[in-house]
Design a protein around this motif. Structure first.
Motif, PDB file in Angstrom:
ATOM      1  N   ARG A  26       0.837  -1.203   0.000  1.00 15.90           N
ATOM      2  CA  ARG A  26       0.000   0.000   0.000  1.00 15.90           C
ATOM      3  C   ARG A  26       0.869   1.249   0.000  1.00 15.90           C
ATOM      4  O   ARG A  26       0.697   2.149  -0.820  1.00 15.90           O
ATOM      5  CB  ARG A  26      -0.912  -0.014   1.229  1.00 15.90           C
ATOM      6  CG  ARG A  26      -1.872   1.150   1.285  1.00 15.90           C
ATOM      7  CD  ARG A  26      -2.810   1.076   2.495  1.00 15.90           C
ATOM      8  NE  ARG A  26      -3.811   2.121   2.410  1.00 15.90           N
ATOM      9  CZ  ARG A  26      -4.965   2.005   1.787  1.00 15.90           C
ATOM     10  NH1 ARG A  26      -5.280   0.862   1.203  1.00 15.90           N
ATOM     11  NH2 ARG A  26      -5.817   3.006   1.736  1.00 15.90           N
ATOM     12  N   ALA A  27       1.783   1.343   0.961  1.00 14.61           N
ATOM     13  CA  ALA A  27       2.709   2.467   1.075  1.00 14.61           C
ATOM     14  C   ALA A  27       3.769   2.091   2.105  1.00 14.61           C
ATOM     15  O   ALA A  27       3.555   1.205   2.936  1.00 14.61           O
ATOM     16  CB  ALA A  27       1.988   3.749   1.503  1.00 14.61           C
ATOM     17  N   ASN A  28       4.908   2.760   2.065  1.00 16.68           N
ATOM     18  CA  ASN A  28       5.992   2.486   3.007  1.00 16.68           C
ATOM     19  C   ASN A  28       5.779   3.287   4.290  1.00 16.68           C
ATOM     20  O   ASN A  28       6.006   4.496   4.326  1.00 16.68           O
ATOM     21  CB  ASN A  28       7.347   2.834   2.389  1.00 16.68           C
ATOM     22  CG  ASN A  28       7.740   1.850   1.299  1.00 16.68           C
ATOM     23  OD1 ASN A  28       7.522   0.650   1.436  1.00 16.68           O
ATOM     24  ND2 ASN A  28       8.308   2.356   0.210  1.00 16.68           N
ATOM     25  N   ALA A  29       5.345   2.600   5.336  1.00 18.84           N
ATOM     26  CA  ALA A  29       5.119   3.261   6.635  1.00 18.84           C
ATOM     27  C   ALA A  29       6.448   3.299   7.397  1.00 18.84           C
ATOM     28  O   ALA A  29       6.648   2.595   8.390  1.00 18.84           O
ATOM     29  CB  ALA A  29       4.053   2.519   7.415  1.00 18.84           C
ATOM     30  N   THR A  30       7.354   4.130   6.931  1.00 18.28           N
ATOM     31  CA  THR A  30       8.718   4.167   7.476  1.00 18.28           C
ATOM     32  C   THR A  30       8.890   5.166   8.609  1.00 18.28           C
ATOM     33  O   THR A  30       9.915   5.157   9.285  1.00 18.28           O
ATOM     34  CB  THR A  30       9.716   4.516   6.358  1.00 18.28           C
ATOM     35  OG1 THR A  30       9.309   5.751   5.738  1.00 18.28           O
ATOM     36  CG2 THR A  30       9.737   3.423   5.302  1.00 18.28           C
ATOM     37  N   HIS A  31       7.931   6.040   8.804  1.00 15.18           N
ATOM     38  CA  HIS A  31       8.032   7.054   9.861  1.00 15.18           C
ATOM     39  C   HIS A  31       7.441   6.503  11.150  1.00 15.18           C
ATOM     40  O   HIS A  31       6.327   5.979  11.160  1.00 15.18           O
ATOM     41  CB  HIS A  31       7.322   8.338   9.431  1.00 15.18           C
ATOM     42  CG  HIS A  31       7.887   8.944   8.183  1.00 15.18           C
ATOM     43  ND1 HIS A  31       8.981   9.774   8.186  1.00 15.18           N
ATOM     44  CD2 HIS A  31       7.517   8.803   6.885  1.00 15.18           C
ATOM     45  CE1 HIS A  31       9.253  10.158   6.947  1.00 15.18           C
ATOM     46  NE2 HIS A  31       8.386   9.575   6.127  1.00 15.18           N
TER      47      HIS A  31
END
Length: 572
Positions: A26-31
């Motif tokens: 879906r998206a990179n939840a890197t934070h």
């Protein structure tokens, strides 16, 4: 697309990392933001005042709210209440330095948000697969949800197909504080009809659709041969049409799509979708999170895959049928009620046992017999498996479990409270069909391909207008009469008056062989027996009759999607 996830009430970095990894499609939840009693992640930077946001909420006076603006608004509220934001969003907002949290979604459910309330903690994520990856959620089927899926083609209401995992309902606020949940229900839609001259209503519809397109500012229109996408292109000339040609087994619209673009003087860009494979089917099933018995899922997956190669912002015609009378069931249900005066229900009840075992005759008879009960009237027509068919399908253990949990009546009763059946069905679509069926498939498929896809027909202002249209303005001999009137002068007559077309399950060709291959690999006697839910002889009868019976074909598709999901998720 954005992604959010987190664990409230405890610090668990390992579980958070697993959830974020599961959301990469879906998206990179890197934070990350980790406090004394929480650990959360998002695909956007997280400020000191924690607000995780998937989407772009707005207010009437502000075009787009930032996470900090959303957090500030909630912090200034004295108590949790339905948020006044518009647009597509799901959010998790930390208040009182992370001691109190609000989870919320937009009122139509354009963005997903799941949660699991465990012993002393709450886990939440944009997608169900992230909660399962955390290791905090037991992987157990919700048997009532399975029953409802086999009735309505999706899992309705707050419960998911995994026991103990819930969805934040559209427009709802879930407050988590001191280990307890407080649910604040969404503000209801105003469904009271507003009388307006038909020509004035058409002009207003056109203006609202134009405003919605200006807000979205798309680069491209996902093109088809019908009026929905043609209206978008006519009202937003800057958005260029792009058409994805599919295998003929789905529905060959290439000629009509080219003809529509030619008549409108538009430069149509056509690309070809890849061929369907068994691997494609399993990818789509994994992306959906929960089983969804919609034949359009696979063609939409192929379209999104091809369109995503164009790095652009797209709009589609999704939502026009639901809000503007595109489906004939609304008008048919209201007018067909007069049929109960022609044949006494008591006579039909006596005749039904003697009727031939034909699905169409059986369903039609049950429809007429059940006309005194609006909910049963609707379910007799739209159920994939009616009550009797589900009884035949289930094992004794499954039937006993459903009975112990309160029975298998689908979670639709609250929407059948008015005397007007068409408004009851509209309420059901707003609370079940659109969020759990239409928008679920659009969100997951677009997210899986990184496709920036918007739905102008589901714009909040247009929605408020459309749901209050009286039946005489919304329904006619042709589908979507008000949209056809609104685009008079903007579209050629042959495009404006063209009949709507649906995707159907292929009945021949390579695509059908692929689907039959998936069924053969996923629906086996051993797997059916291992679930403990179904009788193999009932499943086998459906598989054998699906090629020549339209009702069995719908049931076949529902079973294929369920068992493909079961194999990908429950056995993973």
């Amino acid at each position: 697309m954005d992604a959010i996830c987190g664990i409230l009430g405890r610090r668990d970095s390992a579980a958070l990392d697993a959830m974020a990894a599961a959301l990469r499609s879906r998206a990179n939840a890197t934070h990350r933001s980790i406090g004394e009693s929480f650990a959360v992640a998002a695909s956007h930077p997280i400020d000191t005042d924690v607000c995780l946001l998937d989407g772009a909420p707005r207010l009437q006076t502000v075009a787009k709210l930032t996470p900090a603006m959303v957090q500030r608004y909630c912090a200034e509220s004295h108590r949790p209440a339905p948020l006044p934001f518009r647009g597509a969003y799901a959010c998790a907002i930390g208040l009182d330095r992370g001691a109190r949290w609000w989870l919320s979604r937009d009122r139509l459910g354009r963005r997903p948000l799941y949660y699991f309330h465990g012993a002393g903690f709450l886990a939440f994520a944009s997608e169900l697969k992230a909660l399962l990856a955390s290791g905090l959620v037991p992987k157990r089927l919700n048997l009532l949800a399975v029953d409802r899926y086999l009735t309505l083609r999706c899992v309705p209401g707050p419960e998911s197909i995994i026991a103990g995992v819930f969805r934040v309902q559209p427009g709802e606020v879930i407050e988590y504080h001191d280990g307890r949940l407080n649910e604040i229900p969404a503000a209801p839609f105003n469904l009271q009809p507003h009388e307006e001259p038909r020509d004035a209503a058409a002009r207003r519809l056109r203006a609202l659709l134009t405003d919605a397109l200006e807000r979205e500012a798309p680069d491209k229109v996902l093109w088809s041969s019908g009026i929905d996408s043609a209206a978008l292109a006519a009202l937003r000339p800057e958005a260029r049409p792009i058409f994805v040609a599919l295998d003929r087994a789905w529905q060959d619209e290439s000629r009509l799509a080219k003809d529509s673009a030619r008549l409108m003087g538009l430069p149509l860009h056509q690309i070809h979708a890849r061929r369907l494979t068994e691997d494609t089917v399993h990818k789509a099933v994994r992306a959906l999170d929960e089983p969804l018995a919609d034949p359009s899922i696979l063609p939409l997956w192929l379209i999104a895959e091809a369109a995503s190669e164009n790095k652009a912002s797209f709009v589609s015609g999704h939502g026009a049928d639901e809000l503007l009378g595109g489906y004939p069931r609304y008008n048919f249900l209201q007018k067909a009620r007069g049929a109960k005066r022609l044949v006494p229900a008591g006579l039909l009840t006596d005749l039904m046992p003697a009727l031939p075992p034909n699905a169409f005759i059986r369903r039609g008879s049950r429809y007429l017999v059940s006309m005194h009960d609006m909910q049963e009237t609707y379910l007799s027509l739209v159920s994939v498996f009616d009550r009797g068919e589900r009884e035949d399908l289930y094992t004794d253990a499954m039937k006993s479990a459903i009975y112990d949990m309160g029975g298998g009546i689908p979670a639709v009763q609250e929407h059948f409270t008015e005397g007007d059946l068409t408004r009851n069905v509209l309420s059901l679509d707003l609370h079940v069909g659109i969020p759990n069926f239409l928008l679920t498939k659009c969100d997951r498929i677009a997210a899986a391909h990184g496709l920036n896809l918007h739905h102008p027909y589901l714009d909040d202002d247009l929605l408020d207008f459309a749901v209050r249209l009286p039946a005489k303005a919304k329904y006619g001999v042709r589908s979507k009469p008000l949209l056809r009137l609104a685009t008079r002068g903007a579209l050629p007559a042959s495009v404006r008056l063209r009949a709507r077309r649906d995707f159907h399950i292929p009945q021949s060709g390579r695509a059908l062989r692929v689907i039959e291959g998936v069924a053969a690999h996923c629906i086996t006697p051993d797997r059916v027996d291992a679930t403990g839910l179904f009788r193999w002889h009932a499943i086998d009868a459906i598989l054998r009759e699906a090629t020549h019976n339209v009702y069995r074909r719908r049931q076949f598709w529902a079973l294929v999607m369920f068992f493909a999901w079961y194999r990908c998720v429950m056995e993973a």
